[in-house]
Design an enzyme around this catalytic site. Sequence first.
Site, PDB file in Angstrom:
ATOM      1  N   ALA A 129     -58.992  30.642-106.135  1.00 45.07           N
ATOM      2  CA  ALA A 129     -59.130  29.770-107.305  1.00 45.07           C
ATOM      3  C   ALA A 129     -60.513  29.940-107.904  1.00 45.07           C
ATOM      4  CB  ALA A 129     -58.904  28.303-106.930  1.00 45.07           C
ATOM      5  N   GLY A 185     -62.600  27.815-108.755  1.00 45.00           N
ATOM      6  CA  GLY A 185     -63.613  26.921-108.224  1.00 45.00           C
ATOM      7  C   GLY A 185     -63.969  27.106-106.763  1.00 45.00           C
ATOM      8  N   TYR A 186     -63.250  27.940-106.034  1.00 43.29           N
ATOM      9  CA  TYR A 186     -63.532  28.095-104.604  1.00 43.29           C
ATOM     10  C   TYR A 186     -64.912  28.733-104.401  1.00 43.29           C
ATOM     11  CZ  TYR A 186     -58.580  27.217-103.436  1.00 43.29           C
ATOM     12  OH  TYR A 186     -57.332  26.680-103.276  1.00 43.29           O
ATOM     13  N   GLY A 187     -65.802  27.964-103.805  1.00 40.32           N
ATOM     14  CA  GLY A 187     -67.141  28.473-103.521  1.00 40.32           C
ATOM     15  C   GLY A 187     -67.902  28.877-104.772  1.00 40.32           C
ATOM     16  N   GLY A 217     -66.905  30.513-107.203  1.00 37.80           N
ATOM     17  CA  GLY A 217     -66.574  31.896-107.532  1.00 37.80           C
ATOM     18  C   GLY A 217     -66.775  32.877-106.399  1.00 37.80           C
TER      19      GLY A 217
END
Length: 153
Positions: free
Chosen positions: A49, A51-53, A55
């Site tokens: 996704a 937003g995970y980390g 980017g």
Amino acid sequence: MEYATFDGIPAKLSRIVQGTVMISPDDQEAANALLDAVYEHGGRTFDTAHGYGSGKSERALGAWIASRGVRDEVVILGKGAHPYDGRKRVTPEDITSDLHESLERLGVDVIDLYLLHRDDPDVPVGPIVEVLNQFHREGKIRRFGGSNWTTAR
């Protein structure tokens, strides 16, 4: 491993999907080890996704795909339009921004299955579907859908 096919997605989808929220290019060696093990056991579908980390998940997954030369064998399930800082982001503008950033981070031309991470029932569905259809026609996404949306919506 059991697989499914999805019209319009050339690679087979493994019935078990590997999430990538925990991987980062800050420890690409560990990310590669995890993804290699999943791949060796038949895993071919990877969930990521925008937003995970911030980017980092997408960058690590993209680096692994490129280094292993497996793009044609894996299915990327990407998500965008997640709310940030209390702001709902299910808008054509945010979807556009998230998708283009995700493609760049992943280092790919197309995301196989693109899901909107959250819904905003205050936004009409029409403009959302129009922008997703546009990206489908442009070949940037193969298929799209919603994650965490109500059935009625």
